[in-house]
Each structure stands twice: as structure tokens, then as C-alpha cells.
Design a protein around this motif. Structure first.
Motif, PDB file in Angstrom:
ATOM      1  N   GLN A   1       0.815  -1.213   0.000  1.00  0.00           N
ATOM      2  CA  GLN A   1       0.000   0.000   0.000  1.00  0.00           C
ATOM      3  C   GLN A   1       0.852   1.268   0.000  1.00  0.00           C
ATOM      4  O   GLN A   1       0.413   2.308  -0.496  1.00  0.00           O
ATOM      5  N   GLU A   2       2.053   1.188   0.559  1.00  0.00           N
ATOM      6  CA  GLU A   2       2.885   2.379   0.706  1.00  0.00           C
ATOM      7  C   GLU A   2       3.880   2.576  -0.431  1.00  0.00           C
ATOM      8  O   GLU A   2       4.535   3.614  -0.502  1.00  0.00           O
ATOM      9  N   THR A   3       4.001   1.610  -1.333  1.00  0.00           N
ATOM     10  CA  THR A   3       4.969   1.747  -2.412  1.00  0.00           C
ATOM     11  C   THR A   3       4.397   2.573  -3.556  1.00  0.00           C
ATOM     12  O   THR A   3       3.185   2.671  -3.735  1.00  0.00           O
ATOM     13  N   ASP A   4       5.288   3.160  -4.345  1.00  0.00           N
ATOM     14  CA  ASP A   4       4.858   3.930  -5.520  1.00  0.00           C
ATOM     15  C   ASP A   4       4.706   3.060  -6.751  1.00  0.00           C
ATOM     16  O   ASP A   4       3.907   3.371  -7.642  1.00  0.00           O
ATOM     17  N   VAL A   5       5.494   1.999  -6.819  1.00  0.00           N
ATOM     18  CA  VAL A   5       5.524   1.207  -8.041  1.00  0.00           C
ATOM     19  C   VAL A   5       5.874  -0.244  -7.731  1.00  0.00           C
ATOM     20  O   VAL A   5       6.680  -0.524  -6.838  1.00  0.00           O
ATOM     21  N   LEU A   6       5.236  -1.147  -8.467  1.00  0.00           N
ATOM     22  CA  LEU A   6       5.566  -2.560  -8.438  1.00  0.00           C
ATOM     23  C   LEU A   6       6.232  -2.911  -9.764  1.00  0.00           C
ATOM     24  O   LEU A   6       5.636  -2.707 -10.836  1.00  0.00           O
ATOM     25  N   LEU A   7       7.456  -3.407  -9.701  1.00  0.00           N
ATOM     26  CA  LEU A   7       8.217  -3.802 -10.882  1.00  0.00           C
ATOM     27  C   LEU A   7       8.151  -5.322 -10.979  1.00  0.00           C
ATOM     28  O   LEU A   7       8.636  -6.027 -10.098  1.00  0.00           O
ATOM     29  N   VAL A   8       7.550  -5.832 -12.046  1.00  0.00           N
ATOM     30  CA  VAL A   8       7.217  -7.256 -12.092  1.00  0.00           C
ATOM     31  C   VAL A   8       7.984  -7.936 -13.221  1.00  0.00           C
ATOM     32  O   VAL A   8       7.809  -7.621 -14.406  1.00  0.00           O
ATOM     33  N   ASN A   9       8.833  -8.868 -12.830  1.00  0.00           N
ATOM     34  CA  ASN A   9       9.698  -9.554 -13.779  1.00  0.00           C
ATOM     35  C   ASN A   9       8.890 -10.467 -14.699  1.00  0.00           C
ATOM     36  O   ASN A   9       7.753 -10.841 -14.410  1.00  0.00           O
ATOM     37  N   GLY A  10       9.530 -10.863 -15.776  1.00  0.00           N
ATOM     38  CA  GLY A  10       8.941 -11.818 -16.694  1.00  0.00           C
ATOM     39  C   GLY A  10       9.047 -13.235 -16.160  1.00  0.00           C
ATOM     40  O   GLY A  10       9.312 -13.478 -14.989  1.00  0.00           O
ATOM     41  N   GLY A  11       8.865 -14.182 -17.064  1.00  0.00           N
ATOM     42  CA  GLY A  11       8.798 -15.584 -16.695  1.00  0.00           C
ATOM     43  C   GLY A  11       7.454 -16.129 -17.107  1.00  0.00           C
ATOM     44  O   GLY A  11       6.881 -15.701 -18.113  1.00  0.00           O
ATOM     45  N   ASP A  12       6.912 -17.044 -16.347  1.00  0.00           N
ATOM     46  CA  ASP A  12       5.626 -17.631 -16.684  1.00  0.00           C
ATOM     47  C   ASP A  12       4.488 -16.815 -16.070  1.00  0.00           C
ATOM     48  O   ASP A  12       4.357 -16.729 -14.851  1.00  0.00           O
ATOM     49  N   ALA A  13       3.660 -16.244 -16.932  1.00  0.00           N
ATOM     50  CA  ALA A  13       2.584 -15.366 -16.463  1.00  0.00           C
ATOM     51  C   ALA A  13       1.528 -16.127 -15.680  1.00  0.00           C
ATOM     52  O   ALA A  13       0.951 -15.592 -14.720  1.00  0.00           O
ATOM     53  N   VAL A  14       1.249 -17.369 -16.063  1.00  0.00           N
ATOM     54  CA  VAL A  14       0.259 -18.166 -15.333  1.00  0.00           C
ATOM     55  C   VAL A  14       0.759 -18.450 -13.917  1.00  0.00           C
ATOM     56  O   VAL A  14      -0.015 -18.423 -12.946  1.00  0.00           O
ATOM     57  N   TYR A  15       2.056 -18.691 -13.784  1.00  0.00           N
ATOM     58  CA  TYR A  15       2.654 -18.918 -12.459  1.00  0.00           C
ATOM     59  C   TYR A  15       2.545 -17.660 -11.598  1.00  0.00           C
ATOM     60  O   TYR A  15       2.189 -17.731 -10.418  1.00  0.00           O
ATOM     61  N   ILE A  16       2.826 -16.506 -12.187  1.00  0.00           N
ATOM     62  CA  ILE A  16       2.683 -15.245 -11.448  1.00  0.00           C
ATOM     63  C   ILE A  16       1.235 -15.070 -10.994  1.00  0.00           C
ATOM     64  O   ILE A  16       0.967 -14.732  -9.837  1.00  0.00           O
ATOM     65  N   GLY A  17       0.297 -15.303 -11.916  1.00  0.00           N
ATOM     66  CA  GLY A  17      -1.112 -15.142 -11.577  1.00  0.00           C
ATOM     67  C   GLY A  17      -1.545 -16.073 -10.466  1.00  0.00           C
ATOM     68  O   GLY A  17      -2.316 -15.683  -9.575  1.00  0.00           O
ATOM     69  N   HIS A  18      -1.067 -17.305 -10.504  1.00  0.00           N
ATOM     70  CA  HIS A  18      -1.402 -18.271  -9.459  1.00  0.00           C
ATOM     71  C   HIS A  18      -0.978 -17.760  -8.092  1.00  0.00           C
ATOM     72  O   HIS A  18      -1.769 -17.781  -7.131  1.00  0.00           O
ATOM     73  N   TRP A  19       0.252 -17.272  -7.980  1.00  0.00           N
ATOM     74  CA  TRP A  19       0.749 -16.823  -6.687  1.00  0.00           C
ATOM     75  C   TRP A  19       0.190 -15.473  -6.282  1.00  0.00           C
ATOM     76  O   TRP A  19       0.113 -15.159  -5.092  1.00  0.00           O
ATOM     77  N   MET A  20      -0.256 -14.689  -7.251  1.00  0.00           N
ATOM     78  CA  MET A  20      -0.952 -13.456  -6.880  1.00  0.00           C
ATOM     79  C   MET A  20      -2.288 -13.777  -6.226  1.00  0.00           C
ATOM     80  O   MET A  20      -2.695 -13.119  -5.266  1.00  0.00           O
ATOM     81  N   ARG A  21      -2.963 -14.801  -6.728  1.00  0.00           N
ATOM     82  CA  ARG A  21      -4.229 -15.218  -6.115  1.00  0.00           C
ATOM     83  C   ARG A  21      -3.988 -15.870  -4.769  1.00  0.00           C
ATOM     84  O   ARG A  21      -4.690 -15.586  -3.788  1.00  0.00           O
ATOM     85  N   GLN A  22      -3.003 -16.770  -4.708  1.00  0.00           N
ATOM     86  CA  GLN A  22      -2.722 -17.477  -3.470  1.00  0.00           C
ATOM     87  C   GLN A  22      -2.315 -16.523  -2.347  1.00  0.00           C
ATOM     88  O   GLN A  22      -2.654 -16.736  -1.188  1.00  0.00           O
ATOM     89  N   SER A  23      -1.598 -15.477  -2.705  1.00  0.00           N
ATOM     90  CA  SER A  23      -1.100 -14.534  -1.704  1.00  0.00           C
ATOM     91  C   SER A  23      -2.146 -13.520  -1.276  1.00  0.00           C
ATOM     92  O   SER A  23      -2.045 -12.928  -0.202  1.00  0.00           O
ATOM     93  N   GLY A  24      -3.136 -13.272  -2.134  1.00  0.00           N
ATOM     94  CA  GLY A  24      -4.118 -12.230  -1.868  1.00  0.00           C
ATOM     95  C   GLY A  24      -3.784 -10.915  -2.538  1.00  0.00           C
ATOM     96  O   GLY A  24      -4.580  -9.969  -2.495  1.00  0.00           O
ATOM     97  N   LEU A  25      -2.616 -10.832  -3.194  1.00  0.00           N
ATOM     98  CA  LEU A  25      -2.248  -9.580  -3.860  1.00  0.00           C
ATOM     99  C   LEU A  25      -3.213  -9.238  -4.992  1.00  0.00           C
ATOM    100  O   LEU A  25      -3.524  -8.066  -5.215  1.00  0.00           O
ATOM    101  N   ALA A  26      -3.715 -10.247  -5.687  1.00  0.00           N
ATOM    102  CA  ALA A  26      -4.659  -9.990  -6.781  1.00  0.00           C
ATOM    103  C   ALA A  26      -5.893  -9.248  -6.284  1.00  0.00           C
ATOM    104  O   ALA A  26      -6.401  -8.339  -6.955  1.00  0.00           O
ATOM    105  N   ASP A  27      -6.374  -9.600  -5.092  1.00  0.00           N
ATOM    106  CA  ASP A  27      -7.563  -8.942  -4.539  1.00  0.00           C
ATOM    107  C   ASP A  27      -7.290  -7.496  -4.143  1.00  0.00           C
ATOM    108  O   ASP A  27      -8.217  -6.673  -4.087  1.00  0.00           O
ATOM    109  N   LEU A  28      -6.042  -7.191  -3.845  1.00  0.00           N
ATOM    110  CA  LEU A  28      -5.677  -5.836  -3.421  1.00  0.00           C
ATOM    111  C   LEU A  28      -5.543  -4.852  -4.580  1.00  0.00           C
ATOM    112  O   LEU A  28      -5.630  -3.643  -4.373  1.00  0.00           O
TER     113      LEU A  28
END
Length: 225
Positions: free
Chosen positions: A92-119
Motif C-alpha cells: 500500500q505504501e509503495t509507488d511502483v511494483l516492478l514485475v519480472n517476466g517468466g511464466d505469467a500463469v505462475y505469477i497469476g497463481h501466486w498473486m491469487r494465493q497470496s491475496g495480492l490480486a484482490d488488493l
């Protein structure tokens, strides 16, 4: 949340200007968190690429080395084991999220698992994606870009935007990334899709999409059946 979806980072002055415009202040005044997670889900990446990203040692894909006021690492796979009251303020306090490449489905999975996707809808920050880190914001990546299979078996990602992305168009090291390949890929999807080269990015603010490019790109509209 504002988005800057790149193929290969902040590669040229036009994309750099777009980033500063989204931030609303100089890069040197901004706090950044980098997310290396996608590297671990892709066989052509792995821990070496994760380190290069974090260390700012990827001159072909500038992201972490841009001169941020502060830079931290946000590892998505660690977040489910942490109390939300600990890590949510970091985001919430950061200005920017820098998101590396790799497997997008894997990133999406862990964004959901972590709760970051909901935020995401509540964050006042800029999401800067690199390749897979951009594709994760789309509805689907297509089977051609799946190197990791989620429990669902689906190529669906987060669907924050309504279009898909084919990155690294006509890259000399990726002979399968031609415009003809992109057209075949896009024909399998049910949504609009952009093929973008490494000198191109897509800027999204409040649903308004703008292509920022010093290279070449193409928009494929879904075929009417």
C-alpha cells in the motif's frame, strides 16, 4: 491502479516518459518493490534471471536499475506464510511494483494465493510489467506461452485488462515470435490481442489504453464467428 505493460522494460525515452507520467514525480523520488517470482516458473529463466532482475543486471530489460529512491523485493510465494497485517502495508505504501517476466500463469497463481490480486483495485501505485509480468494482467496468455500448468490446467490470468499480449515480436533470439506466429496465436483467443516488440509498451489508466512505441506492434481483434 495504473499499468505500464512492457515487452522488455523501460527500453527507450518514450517508455521512460510514460513511466514518469504515470508516477507523477521523478523516479528518484519513488519507492519501488520488485517481484521476481515469474522467473521460477519458466524453464528459460530460473534463479539466475531472478537475481539479474533484482540486481539490475539486465541491461536489455531496464527495470530495477532506473535510480529508484528505494528498492525492495516482494516474493509472492512467501506472502501466504505471512500475516497480512505485515505485508499489505508494504504494498500500500509503495509507488511502483516492478514485475519480472517468466511464466505469467505462475505469477497469476501466486498473486491469487497470496491475496495480492484482490488488493490491486485499491492500490494507488503503478504496475510496471516486463513480458510475463505484463501478460499476467490479461485474460489469457494462450497455450503457446504456458510453461507451467496450474491446478486448473487453464491459461487464464488475472483479466485486469481485456486484451492479451504477445511480447518480444520479431526478437532475433526468438524465431517463433514472428507476426505470422502472433496472428495464429491471436486467432485462438476470444479477446483483442496486441503483438508488441521490445521497443513498445501499453499504458492503461482508468480503462484507457495507449500504445507507447518506438518500434512496431499490431492489434488483432477477435474474429466474428
Amino acid at each position: 491502479m495504473k499499468l505500464l505493460l512492457t515487452s522488455a522494460g523501460i527500453r527507450n525515452p518514450s517508455i521512460h516518459r510514460a513511466l514518469v507520467d504515470l508516477l507523477g514525480k521523478p523516479i528518484a523520488d519513488c519507492d519501488a518493490l520488485c517481484i521476481p517470482t515469474g522467473s521460477y516458473g519458466h524453464p528459460m529463466a530460473g534463479p539466475g534471471r531472478a537475481w539479474n532482475f533484482i540486481a539490475g543486471a539486465e541491461p536489455r530489460c531496464p527495470m530495477c536499475e532506473l535510480g529508484w529512491k528505494s528498492l525492495g523485493v516482494l516474493e509472492l510465494t512467501a506472502l501466504p506464510s505471512l500475516p497480512t497485517e505485515l505485508w499489505v502495508p508494504w504494498v500500500q505504501e509503495t509507488d511502483v511494483l516492478l514485475v519480472n517476466g517468466g511464466d505469467a500463469v505462475y505469477i497469476g497463481h501466486w498473486m491469487r494465493q497470496s491475496g495480492l490480486a484482490d488488493l490491486l483495485p485499491s492500490l494507488d501505485a503503478v504496475w510496471v510489467g516486463l513480458s510475463g509480468g505484463s501478460m499476467v494482467m490479461t485474460p489469457r496468455v494462450g497455450e503457446d506461452f504456458m510453461t507451467w500448468t496450474p491446478p486448473s490446467g487453464s491459461d487464464e490470468t488475472l483479466g485486469v485488462v481485456d486484451f492479451s499480449i504477445f511480447p518480444h515480436l520479431d526478437h532475433p533470439d526468438l524465431p517463433e515470435n514472428t507476426l505470422a506466429d502472433a496472428e495464429r496465436w491471436a486467432a485462438e483467443l476470444q479477446n483483442p490481442a496486441y503483438a508488441i516488440d521490445d521497443e513498445t509498451a501499453i499504458k492503461v489508466v482508468d480503462g484507457t489504453v495507449e500504445v507507447v512505441s518506438e518500434g512496431h506492434w499490431k492489434l488483432f481483434e477477435p474474429r466474428v464467428k
